[in-house]
Design an enzyme around this catalytic site. Structure first.
Site, PDB file in Angstrom:
ATOM      1  N   GLU A   1     -28.694   5.332   1.147  1.00 27.08           N
ATOM      2  CA  GLU A   1     -28.490   6.507   1.964  1.00 27.08           C
ATOM      3  C   GLU A   1     -29.224   6.471   3.432  1.00 27.08           C
ATOM      4  O   GLU A   1     -28.571   6.347   4.351  1.00 27.08           O
ATOM      5  CB  GLU A   1     -28.725   7.824   1.518  1.00 27.08           C
ATOM      6  CG  GLU A   1     -28.106   8.184   0.326  1.00 27.08           C
ATOM      7  CD  GLU A   1     -28.730   9.382  -0.572  1.00 27.08           C
ATOM      8  OE1 GLU A   1     -27.933  10.239  -0.877  1.00 27.08           O
ATOM      9  OE2 GLU A   1     -29.654   9.385  -0.958  1.00 27.08           O
TER      10      GLU A   1
ATOM     11  N   GLY B   1     -34.347   6.548  -2.442  1.00 25.40           N
ATOM     12  CA  GLY B   1     -34.098   7.954  -2.191  1.00 25.40           C
ATOM     13  C   GLY B   1     -34.913   8.425  -1.100  1.00 25.40           C
ATOM     14  O   GLY B   1     -35.750   8.103  -0.736  1.00 25.40           O
TER      15      GLY B   1
ATOM     16  N   GLY C   1     -28.154  12.206  -3.197  1.00 24.50           N
ATOM     17  CA  GLY C   1     -27.389  11.355  -3.815  1.00 24.50           C
ATOM     18  C   GLY C   1     -27.925  10.579  -5.057  1.00 24.50           C
ATOM     19  O   GLY C   1     -27.881   9.550  -5.585  1.00 24.50           O
TER      20      GLY C   1
ATOM     21  N   ILE D   1     -42.189   8.817  -1.922  1.00 23.81           N
ATOM     22  CA  ILE D   1     -42.378   7.683  -2.490  1.00 23.81           C
ATOM     23  C   ILE D   1     -41.612   6.613  -2.750  1.00 23.81           C
ATOM     24  O   ILE D   1     -41.885   5.563  -2.527  1.00 23.81           O
ATOM     25  CB  ILE D   1     -43.116   7.997  -3.925  1.00 23.81           C
ATOM     26  CG1 ILE D   1     -44.245   9.175  -3.835  1.00 23.81           C
ATOM     27  CG2 ILE D   1     -43.463   6.962  -4.796  1.00 23.81           C
ATOM     28  CD1 ILE D   1     -44.832   9.628  -5.365  1.00 23.81           C
TER      29      ILE D   1
ATOM     30  N   GLY E   1     -35.860  11.704  -1.461  1.00 26.50           N
ATOM     31  CA  GLY E   1     -36.600  12.779  -1.776  1.00 26.50           C
ATOM     32  C   GLY E   1     -38.134  12.648  -1.723  1.00 26.50           C
ATOM     33  O   GLY E   1     -38.713  11.806  -1.388  1.00 26.50           O
TER      34      GLY E   1
END
Length: 626
Positions: free
Chosen positions: A248, A219, A346, A229, A221
């Site tokens: 993604e 991810g 996502g 991370i 984020g």
């Protein structure tokens, strides 16, 4: 692939300057801006330059990098921002209330645009020059850009020779664009922040959950102070084999992972041999690497983020970031305390897909504590205003720098224990008390509230490699070990129970089991020998000592599961306890051993310690000095 060197002549009627192109923008229109590092900077500048000429222009975007001058309080009468994901360049204006955020699953955005529920008047994007067949590539950002092109009334495209030509579903016919704006400037670059020690530790633990042959999503984020991370996980995968990607975003870290030989995609269930992504953010090194490289397949969001497509991959592993998690397993990843920080993105799509995948794993990562150390990110209750992105029924693995908790199918009490065990040690006792007060834990457990902290936890760790190659891990016992300890005790033979407890008891009360796992670690020690399992560690041996403060000696005892006896575990666990006791300044051990228990006597007599023993009524009393 070969560009058309004469494209500006061939398509002269479609060509314009940025200012000429943006002259078509009118008040009250909705304008889409291309994603990430593909954000068209000169078109954005020209659009912002018309601020005095327009009003109520709604800007929609996924996330953008680079300058976002339209996201300004001063220009809020001219431009209103509506983001599907909050990037750093627009976060302040949204948090101050001068911009807006639409929480939505990323997989649903193309459907939202296609349905006409959010009509687009103008799409501002960036593409490669046309090839000789009149096709352009969307380059580094396909994601929701493809859907925006298909639904916008007017498509204005920067045509930039620095944009890499990417393979997959990235090509658009030049006549599906309306205005071409020639530019020649470097594509925006975005380097990942260097990870700190905590981020590295979390990433390493998450990577340990990724087996060979997995297909991975990492991810995008981030948590303030810790960076992205999930992307750091790639640093620990170079020794894997046949890793695939269906994700993604990709970053520069993919290059070394491919070159190490770890990434082949050979085990992917679909798109075999391809690295599938919807956009990338990195440096020129990455852009040069993906240029005209058939290994990479860039696909739109409606494909990459479709949970049904994700679930088709066998061993699909998703690694997503959280900002906060409560003791019941509710995950917040887009906001904290009512302040929107990022977005749903996502996270839900990949969590669902990975959970449905055959042998898949859905992993949530987060640091246990805020960057300044003042606030636990594992909480008894989410802060008011914090949004639940993954509900408690859908969470599987949770990883902090203090370990891994597996929550799926666990009761509230079990998951509260799991999460407290991987919270920061400074907050464990507080979380334990709050869990009892919230009735997440049985009231009778309140008596153990001061025993939840595990000081010196790292010193308890050890590994033992058996002759058959099995690796056994040793660590402190934890409150979460209660069901595993119960399993160990009830699967001991009557002989082993008699040797360990000097009785033929067949029933153990809950309080007795609790007394095994709730250790006062300030005074006593209990270590367990474990083998990893998906549902949690299997305990195959346990060793304890209980300090007599008046003599500064500790009573020692240990037991090994019957099927693992005779393999050296007893000797190893005793020697490990000796090291721990010496480190804690203890003078020696005492023990009571039945005369029939010759194995235990052998361990003590051959320990290398100064051993004295006496026999009385069939029981040997041992005194072992360090």
């Amino acid at each position: 692939m070969r560009y058309d060197d004469n494209w500006q002549t061939r398509y002269a009627e479609m060509t314009a300057t940025p200012q000429e192109a943006l002259a078509h923008m009118k008040s009250g229109q909705r304008v889409f801006i291309g994603t990430g590092c593909g954000a068209p900077q000169e078109l954005i500048a020209a659009m912002t330059g018309r601020a005095r000429s327009v009003s109520n222009v709604e800007i929609i975007q996924l996330l953008t990098k680079g300058e976002a001058p339209y996201a300004s309080k001063k220009l809020s009468d001219s431009f209103s921002l509506n983001a599907f994901f909050i990037s750093s360049n627009v976060r302040e204006v949204i948090q101050e209330g001068f911009g807006d955020y639409t929480p939505i699953l990323l997989s649903d955005v193309p459907r939202l645009l296609d349905s006409g529920a959010m009509p687009i008047d103008i799409a501002l994007i960036q593409v490669t020059p046309p090839d000789e067949r009149g096709r352009v590539s969307l380059g580094v950002s396909v994601d929701i850009v493809k859907s925006a092109i298909e639904n916008a009334t007017l498509v204005i495209a920067e045509v930039n020779p620095n944009m890499p030509w990417t393979h997959g579903d990235t090509m658009v016919d030049v006549f599906d664009l309306d205005i071409l704006v020639p530019v020649d400037r470097p594509i925006l670059e975005r380097e990942l922040d260097p990870p700190n020690k905590i981020a590295l530790k979390i990433a390493k633990s998450a990577a340990a959950l990724i087996p060979n042959g997995s297909t991975i999503e990492l991810g995008l984020g981030r948590v303030p102070g810790y960076g992205r991370i999930p992307q750091v996980v790639m640093q620990f995968l170079s020794e894997r084999r046949d890793i695939g990607f269906h994700t993604e975003m990709i970053s520069d870290a993919i290059i070394s992972l491919v070159e190490s030989g770890a990434v082949t995609g050979a085990m992917k269930s679909i798109d075999r041999g391809k690295i599938s992504a919807s956009f990338c953010m990195g440096t020129k090194k990455l852009y040069d690497y993906i240029h005209d490289n058939p290994l990479f397949s860039f696909r739109p969001t409606e494909y990459i983020n479709d949970p049904n497509v994700i679930a088709k991959h066998r061993r699909m592993v998703s690694v997503s970031m959280a900002l906060e998690i409560d003791l019941t397993g509710q995950v917040c990843s887009d906001s904290v305390g009512g302040r929107f920080y990022s977005g749903i993105g996502g996270t839900v799509d990949f969590n669902r897909g990975a959970a449905k995948s055959e042998r898949g794993r859905a992993i949530i990562v987060l640091p246990s504590v805020s960057k300044d150390g003042t606030r636990s990110l594992v909480v008894s209750a989410l802060q008011p205003g914090s949004g639940v992105v993954i509900n408690r029924a859908s969470v599987h693995y949770v990883v902090t720098e203090h370990g891994v908790a597996y929550l799926h199918g666990k009761s509230i009490q079990e998951r509260a224990m799991e999460l407290i065990s991987i919270a920061h040690p400074d907050f464990r006792e507080q979380l334990f008390r709050e869990a009892v007060a919230a009735k997440y834990l049985r009231p009778d457990l309140a008596r153990f509230g001061n025993r939840f902290s595990l000081p010196g936890e790292e010193a308890m760790r050890a590994t033992y490699l058996m002759e058959d190659g099995t690796q056994v891990n040793f660590r402190s016992i934890r409150p979460t070990d209660e069901p595993h300890m119960r399993d160990l005790i009830y699967n001991l033979s009557q002989e082993t129970i008699y040797y360990r407890f000097m009785s033929h008891q067949q029933r153990f009360t809950s309080r007795q089991i609790q007394d095994f796992v709730y250790i006062d670690h300030r005074r006593d020690v209990a270590v367990v020998a474990t083998l990893p399992e998906v549902q949690g560690d299997q305990i195959i041996a346990v060793g304890t000592y209980y300090l007599n403060e008046s003599t500064n000696k500790a009573e020692v005892a240990f037991v090994v599961r019957d099927s693992w006896q005779g393999k050296g575990l007893g000797t190893f666990i005793f020697q490990h306890l000796i090291k721990i006791a010496k480190r804690n300044g203890i003078a020696g051990f005492t023990a009571e051993v039945l005369r029939e228990n010759e194995r235990m006597q052998s361990v003590f007599n051959n320990s290398g310690l100064k051993v004295a023993s006496s026999l009385e009524e069939g029981v040997y009393s041992y005194d072992m000095a360090f």
